[in-house]
Design an enzyme around this catalytic site. Sequence first.
Site, short mmCIF file in Angstrom:
data_model
loop_
_atom_site.label_atom_id
_atom_site.label_comp_id
_atom_site.label_asym_id
_atom_site.label_seq_id
_atom_site.Cartn_x
_atom_site.Cartn_y
_atom_site.Cartn_z
N SER A 30 0.68 -1.23 0.16
CA SER A 30 0.16 -0.03 0.07
C SER A 30 0.83 1.22 0.03
CB SER A 30 -0.86 0.12 1.17
OG SER A 30 -1.72 -0.94 1.25
N HIS A 52 -0.79 -2.46 -7.36
CA HIS A 52 -1.49 -1.98 -5.88
C HIS A 52 -3.15 -2.13 -6.28
CE1 HIS A 52 -2.47 1.05 -2.87
NE2 HIS A 52 -2.79 -0.11 -2.23
N GLU A 60 -2.82 0.63 -9.10
CA GLU A 60 -1.77 1.60 -9.38
C GLU A 60 -0.60 0.45 -9.95
OE1 GLU A 60 -1.95 5.47 -6.34
OE2 GLU A 60 -1.73 3.62 -5.41
N ASN A 111 -2.94 6.27 -1.32
CA ASN A 111 -2.85 6.44 0.03
C ASN A 111 -2.20 7.53 0.74
OD1 ASN A 111 -4.19 3.98 1.25
ND2 ASN A 111 -2.63 2.89 0.37
N1 CAA Z 1 -15.94 -8.98 -2.11
C1 CAA Z 1 -16.59 -8.83 -3.05
N2 CAA Z 1 -17.72 -8.15 -3.48
C2 CAA Z 1 -18.17 -7.28 -2.38
C3 CAA Z 1 -17.57 -7.31 -1.20
C4 CAA Z 1 -16.26 -7.90 -0.99
N3 CAA Z 1 -15.82 -7.78 0.26
N4 CAA Z 1 -18.13 -6.04 -0.39
C5 CAA Z 1 -19.31 -5.70 -1.40
N5 CAA Z 1 -19.10 -6.09 -2.65
C6 CAA Z 1 -20.00 -6.26 -3.74
C7 CAA Z 1 -21.45 -6.47 -3.23
O1 CAA Z 1 -21.67 -7.88 -3.48
C8 CAA Z 1 -22.48 -5.71 -4.18
O2 CAA Z 1 -22.22 -6.42 -5.41
P1 CAA Z 1 -23.47 -6.24 -6.29
O3 CAA Z 1 -23.56 -4.69 -6.93
O4 CAA Z 1 -23.16 -7.39 -7.36
O5 CAA Z 1 -24.77 -6.90 -5.60
C9 CAA Z 1 -21.44 -4.48 -4.49
O6 CAA Z 1 -20.31 -4.77 -3.95
C10 CAA Z 1 -21.97 -3.27 -3.53
O7 CAA Z 1 -22.16 -3.86 -2.23
P2 CAA Z 1 -23.22 -3.35 -1.20
O8 CAA Z 1 -24.58 -3.02 -1.84
O9 CAA Z 1 -23.27 -4.57 -0.16
O10 CAA Z 1 -22.50 -2.07 -0.40
P3 CAA Z 1 -22.09 -0.71 -0.84
O11 CAA Z 1 -23.10 -0.37 -1.88
O12 CAA Z 1 -21.77 -0.15 0.31
O13 CAA Z 1 -20.76 -1.10 -1.46
C11 CAA Z 1 -18.45 -1.12 -1.37
C12 CAA Z 1 -19.76 -1.59 -0.93
C13 CAA Z 1 -17.96 -1.19 -2.82
C14 CAA Z 1 -17.29 -1.56 -0.67
C15 CAA Z 1 -18.44 0.75 -1.32
O14 CAA Z 1 -19.19 0.74 -0.09
C16 CAA Z 1 -17.37 1.25 -1.31
O15 CAA Z 1 -16.99 1.65 -2.61
N6 CAA Z 1 -16.69 1.70 -0.27
C17 CAA Z 1 -15.33 2.39 -0.20
C18 CAA Z 1 -14.20 1.42 -0.76
C19 CAA Z 1 -13.08 2.02 -1.06
O16 CAA Z 1 -12.74 3.19 -0.82
N7 CAA Z 1 -11.83 1.09 -1.17
C20 CAA Z 1 -10.66 1.49 -1.28
C21 CAA Z 1 -9.80 1.43 0.05
S1 CAA Z 1 -8.31 2.10 0.14
C22 CAA Z 1 -7.49 0.71 -0.65
O17 CAA Z 1 -7.82 -0.14 -0.93
C23 CAA Z 1 -6.01 0.92 -0.79
C24 CAA Z 1 -5.13 0.70 0.18
O18 CAA Z 1 -3.87 0.28 0.09
C25 CAA Z 1 -5.50 0.77 1.77
P1 NAD Z 2 -4.57 -9.30 5.86
O1 NAD Z 2 -4.28 -9.24 7.16
O2 NAD Z 2 -6.14 -9.63 5.49
O3 NAD Z 2 -3.94 -10.69 5.19
C1 NAD Z 2 -2.65 -10.86 5.16
C2 NAD Z 2 -2.13 -12.23 4.87
O4 NAD Z 2 -0.91 -12.39 4.90
C3 NAD Z 2 -2.77 -13.22 6.19
O5 NAD Z 2 -3.56 -14.25 5.74
C4 NAD Z 2 -1.23 -13.78 6.87
O6 NAD Z 2 -1.33 -14.76 7.34
C5 NAD Z 2 -0.35 -13.58 5.51
N1 NAD Z 2 1.18 -13.46 5.64
C6 NAD Z 2 1.89 -12.70 6.74
N2 NAD Z 2 3.05 -13.07 6.53
C7 NAD Z 2 3.32 -14.07 5.46
C8 NAD Z 2 4.31 -14.53 4.97
N3 NAD Z 2 5.50 -14.29 5.25
N4 NAD Z 2 3.99 -15.36 4.01
C9 NAD Z 2 2.83 -15.69 3.37
N5 NAD Z 2 1.60 -15.20 3.87
C10 NAD Z 2 1.86 -14.25 4.78
O7 NAD Z 2 -4.08 -7.99 5.06
P2 NAD Z 2 -4.42 -7.56 3.83
O8 NAD Z 2 -5.60 -6.38 3.99
O9 NAD Z 2 -4.92 -8.66 2.70
O10 NAD Z 2 -3.01 -6.83 3.14
C11 NAD Z 2 -1.94 -7.29 2.51
C12 NAD Z 2 -1.30 -6.38 1.83
O11 NAD Z 2 -1.91 -5.77 0.92
C13 NAD Z 2 -0.52 -5.49 2.68
O12 NAD Z 2 0.62 -5.37 2.14
C14 NAD Z 2 -1.61 -4.32 2.54
O13 NAD Z 2 -0.91 -3.01 2.96
C15 NAD Z 2 -1.97 -4.30 1.13
N6 NAD Z 2 -3.30 -3.68 0.88
C16 NAD Z 2 -4.25 -3.74 1.79
C17 NAD Z 2 -5.36 -3.04 1.53
C18 NAD Z 2 -6.72 -3.20 2.25
O14 NAD Z 2 -7.35 -2.29 2.31
N7 NAD Z 2 -6.64 -4.00 3.29
C19 NAD Z 2 -5.51 -2.40 0.01
C20 NAD Z 2 -4.72 -2.51 -0.95
C21 NAD Z 2 -3.38 -3.01 -0.33
#
Ligand code: CAA
Ligand code: NAD
Length: 283
Positions: free
Chosen positions: A119, A140, A152, A190
């Site tokens: 991330s 990503h 990304e 991020n």
């Molecule tokens: N896995 C698979 N499908 C999923 C799911 C999951 N975990 N969660 C929801 N869905 C699907 C649902 O099945 C539903 O599908 P259909 O349209 O086919 O029915 C659809 O997504 C919409 O779901 P819901 O109606 O239950 O709920 P919602 O309208 O709130 O949508 C969401 C869910 C798409 C997650 C929406 O809330 C959303 O866009 N949230 C923000 C997500 C976001 O910002 N993601 C980026 C996070 S940051 C990141 O990823 C980067 C990082 O490194 C941290």
């Molecule tokens: P998570 O905690 O759901 O899953 C991580 C998994 O990796 C666990 O099942 C753990 O057992 C496994 N693991 C840990 N060390 C390991 C190793 N040495 N070998 C094999 N498996 C190992 O975490 P996540 O949310 O799936 O995040 C995973 C990666 O993806 C991180 O680098 C995170 O920053 C990135 N990421 C997360 C998100 C998010 O929204 N959570 C979005 C984009 C990218």
Amino acid sequence: MQIKTIMVIGAGQMGSGIAQVCAANGYDVYMHDLKEEFTQRGMNGIDKNLSRQVKKERMTEDEKQETLNRLRPTTDLDDAVHADIIIEAAVENMEVKCNLFSRLDGIAQEHAILATNTSSLPITEIAASTKRPKQVIGMHFMNPVPVMKLVEIIRGLATTDEVYEAVETLAKNLQKTPVEVNDFPGFVSNRILMPMINEAIFTVYEGVSSPEDIDTVMKLGMNHPMGPLTLADFIGLDTCLYIMETLHEGFGDDKYRPCPLLRKYVKAGWLGKKTGKGFFEYE
Ligand code: CAA
Ligand code: NAD
């Protein structure tokens, strides 16, 4: 270069989502984690997601079975020898990732690409733990992977054009939209998202409003699909903290300082949805 077989490392929320999307688009996929119970949990999640697709008539039962048949859960890292590309999605920790990349470098075929779903961590530093930095790249995905369209793609300092193009083609074949981003802490996604989430946590910490009301402000006031605290729970509070630490260390600016409340929740094991409790509670 031709990609047919993919290995995903980590069967957590991201790894299982990446494995699902790869298998659904015709690739053979090895999904690796440390223990069988973790790969099994990942497979159960995939099965549930695919069943929902069948129920909604977006996929036939046969297509679901074919997708599942293309997935091989494994706890043996040596299976990396079969892959044309390895996509690492283990925990957001530089030491863990460098250790994995160094081991994978010794196992993978000469032509194989080593990609990371990190991330925020520097791709160039991860690449330096291998003898093939030209073939290391950031890929990503966003959470939830089956739903979110963006990938990304981040080049390390040495990544070749050929490797970039292969990963860009793969992202398109997975029906995603790739965007090229330079190797800076937090990339684009991020660097922008996480300070907003951290600020929402400071807003709770300083008693400005309740978690529910803060999320309502951002949902109804800014039209975000979920509030920042729900989103933080959904990403994982441990992952949010690791990302903020990377931004803070990488830019050295106080504006990226992780909120003490975020540290406290992570220390308490309140990691969000995956542990049943974060800013909100989950079943
Ligand atoms: N896995 C698979 N499908 C999923 C799911 C999951 N975990 N969660 C929801 N869905 C699907 C649902 O099945 C539903 O599908 P259909 O349209 O086919 O029915 C659809 O997504 C919409 O779901 P819901 O109606 O239950 O709920 P919602 O309208 O709130 O949508 C969401 C869910 C798409 C997650 C929406 O809330 C959303 O866009 N949230 C923000 C997500 C976001 O910002 N993601 C980026 C996070 S940051 C990141 O990823 C980067 C990082 O490194 C941290
Ligand atoms: P998570 O905690 O759901 O899953 C991580 C998994 O990796 C666990 O099942 C753990 O057992 C496994 N693991 C840990 N060390 C390991 C190793 N040495 N070998 C094999 N498996 C190992 O975490 P996540 O949310 O799936 O995040 C995973 C990666 O993806 C991180 O680098 C995170 O920053 C990135 N990421 C997360 C998100 C998010 O929204 N959570 C979005 C984009 C990218």
